[in-house]
Design an enzyme around this catalytic site. Structure first.
Site, PDB file in Angstrom:
ATOM      1  N   LYS A 113       0.826  -1.215   0.000  1.00 44.73           N
ATOM      2  CA  LYS A 113       0.000   0.000   0.000  1.00 44.73           C
ATOM      3  C   LYS A 113       0.856   1.260   0.000  1.00 44.73           C
ATOM      4  O   LYS A 113       0.441   2.285  -0.531  1.00 44.73           O
ATOM      5  CB  LYS A 113      -1.008  -0.015   1.161  1.00 44.73           C
ATOM      6  N   LYS A 195      -4.106 -10.729  -6.410  1.00 45.16           N
ATOM      7  CA  LYS A 195      -5.422 -11.027  -5.823  1.00 45.16           C
ATOM      8  C   LYS A 195      -6.490 -10.054  -6.334  1.00 45.16           C
ATOM      9  O   LYS A 195      -6.185  -8.904  -6.654  1.00 45.16           O
ATOM     10  CB  LYS A 195      -5.354 -11.043  -4.293  1.00 45.16           C
ATOM     11  N   LYS A 198     -11.176  -5.113  -4.042  1.00 44.03           N
ATOM     12  CA  LYS A 198     -12.320  -4.224  -4.273  1.00 44.03           C
ATOM     13  C   LYS A 198     -11.878  -2.819  -4.629  1.00 44.03           C
ATOM     14  O   LYS A 198     -12.672  -2.047  -5.155  1.00 44.03           O
ATOM     15  CB  LYS A 198     -13.271  -4.242  -3.066  1.00 44.03           C
TER      16      LYS A 198
HETATM   17  P1  ATP Z   1      -8.837  -3.343  -0.449  1.00 41.67           P
HETATM   18  O1  ATP Z   1      -8.682  -3.552  -1.916  1.00 41.67           O
HETATM   19  O2  ATP Z   1      -9.569  -2.086  -0.099  1.00 41.67           O
HETATM   20  O3  ATP Z   1      -7.571  -3.536   0.337  1.00 41.67           O
HETATM   21  P2  ATP Z   1      -9.870  -6.032  -0.258  1.00 41.67           P
HETATM   22  O4  ATP Z   1     -10.734  -6.346  -1.422  1.00 41.67           O
HETATM   23  O5  ATP Z   1      -8.504  -6.599  -0.259  1.00 41.67           O
HETATM   24  O6  ATP Z   1      -9.820  -4.468   0.020  1.00 41.67           O
HETATM   25  P3  ATP Z   1     -10.433  -6.408   2.515  1.00 41.67           P
HETATM   26  O7  ATP Z   1     -11.438  -5.544   3.176  1.00 41.67           O
HETATM   27  O8  ATP Z   1      -8.988  -6.090   2.711  1.00 41.67           O
HETATM   28  O9  ATP Z   1     -10.700  -6.493   0.968  1.00 41.67           O
HETATM   29  O10 ATP Z   1     -10.673  -7.930   2.887  1.00 41.67           O
HETATM   30  C1  ATP Z   1     -11.817  -8.445   3.494  1.00 41.67           C
HETATM   31  C2  ATP Z   1     -11.725  -9.946   3.605  1.00 41.67           C
HETATM   32  O11 ATP Z   1     -11.794 -10.532   2.300  1.00 41.67           O
HETATM   33  C3  ATP Z   1     -10.407 -10.445   4.203  1.00 41.67           C
HETATM   34  O12 ATP Z   1     -10.669 -11.590   4.999  1.00 41.67           O
HETATM   35  C4  ATP Z   1      -9.594 -10.819   3.024  1.00 41.67           C
HETATM   36  O13 ATP Z   1      -8.626 -11.814   3.309  1.00 41.67           O
HETATM   37  C5  ATP Z   1     -10.663 -11.370   2.085  1.00 41.67           C
HETATM   38  N1  ATP Z   1     -10.255 -11.206   0.688  1.00 41.67           N
HETATM   39  C6  ATP Z   1     -10.032 -10.035   0.055  1.00 41.67           C
HETATM   40  N2  ATP Z   1      -9.705 -10.247  -1.224  1.00 41.67           N
HETATM   41  C7  ATP Z   1      -9.708 -11.598  -1.398  1.00 41.67           C
HETATM   42  C8  ATP Z   1      -9.446 -12.459  -2.518  1.00 41.67           C
HETATM   43  N3  ATP Z   1      -9.115 -11.957  -3.679  1.00 41.67           N
HETATM   44  N4  ATP Z   1      -9.555 -13.797  -2.339  1.00 41.67           N
HETATM   45  C9  ATP Z   1      -9.916 -14.308  -1.137  1.00 41.67           C
HETATM   46  N5  ATP Z   1     -10.170 -13.559  -0.047  1.00 41.67           N
HETATM   47  C10 ATP Z   1     -10.080 -12.228  -0.160  1.00 41.67           C
END
Ligand code: ATP
Ligand code: LTN
Length: 331
Positions: A113, A195, A198
């Site tokens: 980040k 990965k 969002k």
């Molecule tokens: P950001 O992009 O804002 O960092 P994010 O999509 O990575 O957000 P988080 O809020 O960080 O989402 O994650 C919420 C939950 O979803 C966590 O338990 C994280 O491990 C899971 N998660 C996020 N992205 C994935 C993915 N691509 N595959 C599986 N689990 C995920």
């Protein structure tokens, strides 16, 4: 025997993706019948990167509606907004004096980040895992269901719990991450070694839970695939392996069965089948979310009672912490 305590959260930093659903929320739903569960909307974590205030407020409510639409039951678990329970910030401050700068600066997410938001490497970004440890430890949670990317952060929460307990005496339960196979790492449709996230700036990289049928099918059609024509989940084929993984996670089948099902069929036909499967699975969640969003009174009641429940548990732990570290709390 007391029920095992489960804690997890998602940030309202964008629309939920199928990665969030398969990696986290789907497993939360499965655990709510058996365990005592606290599931938060981590808005305090979300502000470690720039957020538009009106959007953040809107997404917080929308995320609550999605939690319920995905099958979380407000009677069975505490669903609440992190900032509604002030003990999170209070315990974070205490843990800041237990956590080392060195260990925080080595966190993968902090490094990623910092690179992505080079103009805004704020203290909160580095402190993110300490706040997350405070979230988990406040509830004496033993188990934290997350996707694979959060494993390192849960390990830091473990380390801080152990360090605090050693220094001040038994105070916190030591949590374990729970990372279930299958949906633990859903990858981007555009860069399948990364990965799915969002907050990805390319909207074609992620499938959002709120994407309509045509959008879902179009995004899968455009998904980056690999050379060759065989549909197999091998390491040399990250694009196809990711699509197979998504297909199996929604269908509830084994990878080998899906490979067999698509033997001799082309990429186009396969991608359409994945798109249709995902769109079919999302349709009822979307209908339910719309229904819940139209009843703001109900949503606010859910969040209020969730925060009340969380507050009572958090207050108990914080008071114990203050006693252990020598904060005068009156006679
Ligand atoms: P950001 O992009 O804002 O960092 P994010 O999509 O990575 O957000 P988080 O809020 O960080 O989402 O994650 C919420 C939950 O979803 C966590 O338990 C994280 O491990 C899971 N998660 C996020 N992205 C994935 C993915 N691509 N595959 C599986 N689990 C995920
Ligand atoms: N950092 C987590 C969200 C989160 C969380 C938590 C997860 C905040 N606090 C406590 C588990 C336990 C993420 O998924 N990015």
């Amino acid at each position: 025997m007391d029920k095992k305590i489960i804690y997890s959260a998602v940030q309202p930093s964008g629309n939920l993706t199928i990665g969030n659903y398969l990696g986290a929320i789907r497993n939360w739903v499965r655990m709510q019948d058996e365990y005592e569960c606290f599931y938060a909307i981590a808005n305090m974590h979300a502000i470690t990167v720039k957020q538009d205030p009106a959007e953040l407020r809107r997404r917080t409510l929308e995320l609550a509606a999605l939690y319920l639409a995905c099958g979380l039951d407000a009677e069975k678990c505490a669903l609440y907004v992190q900032s509604h329970v002030p003990q999170h910030a209070e315990l974070c401050w205490v843990l800041n004096s237990v956590a080392y700068v060195g260990e925080m600066s080595r966190m993968t997410q902090f490094k990623d980040k910092s690179q992505k938001h080079a103009e805004n490497i704020n203290m909160g970004l580095m402190d993110y895992p300490v706040l997350m440890a405070a979230d988990i430890l406040l509830y004496q949670a033993q188990c934290v269901p997350v996707g694979a990317d959060q494993k390192q952060h849960v390990e830091i929460a473990r380390d801080l719990a152990i360090r605090f307990n050693n220094r001040y005496g038994e105070t916190f339960a030591v949590p374990e991450p729970l990372i279930l196979k299958g949906g633990a790492k859903i990858c981007s449709l555009q860069e399948p070694t990364k990965k799915m996230s969002k907050s990805d700036e390319n909207p074609n990289a992620s499938i959002f839970l709120t994407d309509d049928r045509d959008t879902v099918i179009r995004k899968f059609k455009r998904a980056v695939t690999d050379s060759g024509s065989e549909i197999s989940a091998s390491d040399e084929k990250p694009g196809i392996a990711n699509l197979l993984n998504i297909y199996c996670a929604f269908k509830g089948c084994a990878l080998a069965d899906a490979e067999h099902e698509f033997e001799g069929r082309g990429y186009g036909e396969f991608k359409l089948a994945v798109g249709e499967t995902v769109a079919d699975a999302l349709a009822p969640v979307q209908r339910e979310k719309e229904r819940i969003m139209s009843d703001k009174t109900y949503l606010n009641d859910v969040l209020k009672s969730g925060a009340d429940r969380a507050f009572r548990a958090a207050r108990r732990t914080l008071s114990k912490v203050y006693r252990k570290i020598g904060f005068y709390q009156g006679e």
